[in-house]
Design an enzyme around this catalytic site. Sequence first.
Site, short mmCIF file in Angstrom:
data_model
loop_
_atom_site.label_atom_id
_atom_site.label_comp_id
_atom_site.label_asym_id
_atom_site.label_seq_id
_atom_site.Cartn_x
_atom_site.Cartn_y
_atom_site.Cartn_z
N GLU A 252 0.84 -1.20 0.00
CA GLU A 252 0.00 0.00 0.00
C GLU A 252 0.87 1.25 0.00
OE1 GLU A 252 -4.14 -1.01 1.92
OE2 GLU A 252 -2.65 -0.82 3.49
N CYS B 31 -11.31 2.65 5.66
CA CYS B 31 -10.57 3.84 6.09
C CYS B 31 -10.81 5.05 5.16
CB CYS B 31 -9.09 3.54 6.16
SG CYS B 31 -8.39 2.82 4.66
ZN LIG Z 1 -7.78 4.37 3.09
#
Ligand SMILES: [Zn+2]
Length: 635
Positions: free
Chosen positions: A317, A401
Amino acid sequence: MSQYLPIRFVDVRLEGDFWRERLDTVLKRTIPSQHAKLGEYGLLESLKLPQPPPPLRFPRHANGFTVQVFWDSDIGKWIEAASYALSHRRDAEIEAKIEAVIDDFERAQAPDGYLNCWYLGREPEKRWSNLRDNHELYNAGHMLEGAIAYYETTGRRRWLDVMERYVEHIRKTLGPGPDQKHGYCGHQEIEIALIKLYRLTGEKKHLDLATYFINERGKQPPHFFDVEREEREKKGWEFQRYTQGNYEYSQSHLPVREQTKVVGHAVRAMYMYTAMADLAAELGDAGLRQACETLWDDVMETKMYVTAGLGPSAHNEGFTYDYDLPNQTAYAETCASVALIFWAQRMLHLDLNGKYADTLELALFNGALSGLSRDGEHYFYANPLESNGSAERWAWHTCPCCTMNVSRLVASVGGYFVSRADDGIAVNLYGGISTTIETAGTRVALRETSNYPWSGDIRIAIDPETDARFDLKLRIPGWCRGAKVAVNGQAVTGTPVNGYLTINRVWQKGDVVTLDLPMPAERIYAHPGVIMDVGRVTLKRGPLVYCVEEVDNPGGRVQRLRLPRSSQIRITPRDDLFDGIVTLSADAVAIDESDWSTLYRTTPSREGKGTLTALPYYLWANRGQGSMVVWIPEA
Ligand SMILES: [Zn+2]
């Protein structure tokens, strides 16, 4: 130079159509629908702590990890986003929902102040045993930011009191003392929240704790994550996580002041740099500031997508190597662009330099805003710059998120427009706002009117209560050439310094500044080191990056289109699309696929004339699935 500081977003009224529409959508649709999803997916239920706990909704991976460990953070972030929205318009129904969540958190809090529903409900004996992976302090940070926002909006202290008790527990548990853990979180965040708590309360102990976490990070030997891993191994609690030994992933490979390259998980990096820039300002710490500036240059020069997306790789990520910016597989998490905005804002207030505002604006209008659909109820987690047609916005994600990150950004966007000093006002963004600012011993009403980002014709009315001499600093965007500025119709001469044109005069009621920022359509090229973009071009107008979508270019995948270097780019206002936008179009060359029957052949494709139509990148994937490119091959 005078110290410029942000003004509170609640003191800024959004009046321009662009942000008014986004804000209304977040108020009416995003915040209520996010609460419904938190219920549907079990996050709200997770606060109830029944014994025995219900089965996991998201079973552990083979490496022992489940996303449920950070559910508290998602709820905290929803409260924060909802609170920002409430500050624009109170809503008894949303407030009742927040109060119900606070009831649950308050009931769940342990007598010693500890408050993490995952551990309290499922693994109470394992508290503070895996800071590397399990997000305990990250959760606390988001809960604390939510509590601060809710208190600032409503004046209600209960949630803030709960969180202050938790912060005291954290202060006792982690720190330099012999009986404390000398640790910090694998996912930075709490540092930002603690600095906010310090600014709210004036209590220096909160600033000290944030400083401790930043200063402790990356010290070795021994590395804190090794120390706690050895403890877990003794107890048989350790799973092989891919983060093990990979300290770059969490930017804990070196003490932060020695870090010169942007590495690892992009959101963690951006949150850490945000906190570092905050601390550099609060402490006057030149070493931290230097580290921030070095890291800023690294990301700007080699690691940022043209959309201000960050982190090309899904694997971590995050970041890989210089110029690695693939388009179709771009990760470019929405959270990372939102966090880049936080960092850019902190840098801007360390040094009022337009380069920070340029990046802030780029991320705002492109990499971050693309994460939220037009209807306000669908999202992107990854924001690729090319699609074969398979990408689709989703209504919820196992790791939500990004959903609340983009809603909290939009609901608080007013806070980025203007900064103040004791002897001046700086206008950083345009788009239709009004506010009142104290400077130079008077209160100044400022109203900026424009149809930005569609037009660069801007009018700013300056109305001080009493005549006063101060600086009005106008950001002249880095993308703009030939800006014209006038005060009461009289042209202002002068050159922008660090991206801001300063007008120093005695301002009087009724003064009007006009600003003309020409916005031609432009071709943007990437450094040849970005091998994916060699021979390609992207279109940009003002702060908006454009993309070519199949829905506007029927006849097959848009990858068949090429843009001749000689084609004029036409600018077309389209009142019928998305409440009125500006599209770009040009004569193009289109590959004809109709005479192909084999995978390979010796004759090239036939080419015909076509037209290429582009719309702002942030709007893509709002009209069904289809192919899309940002980088167009040039012919
Ligand atoms: Zn996120």
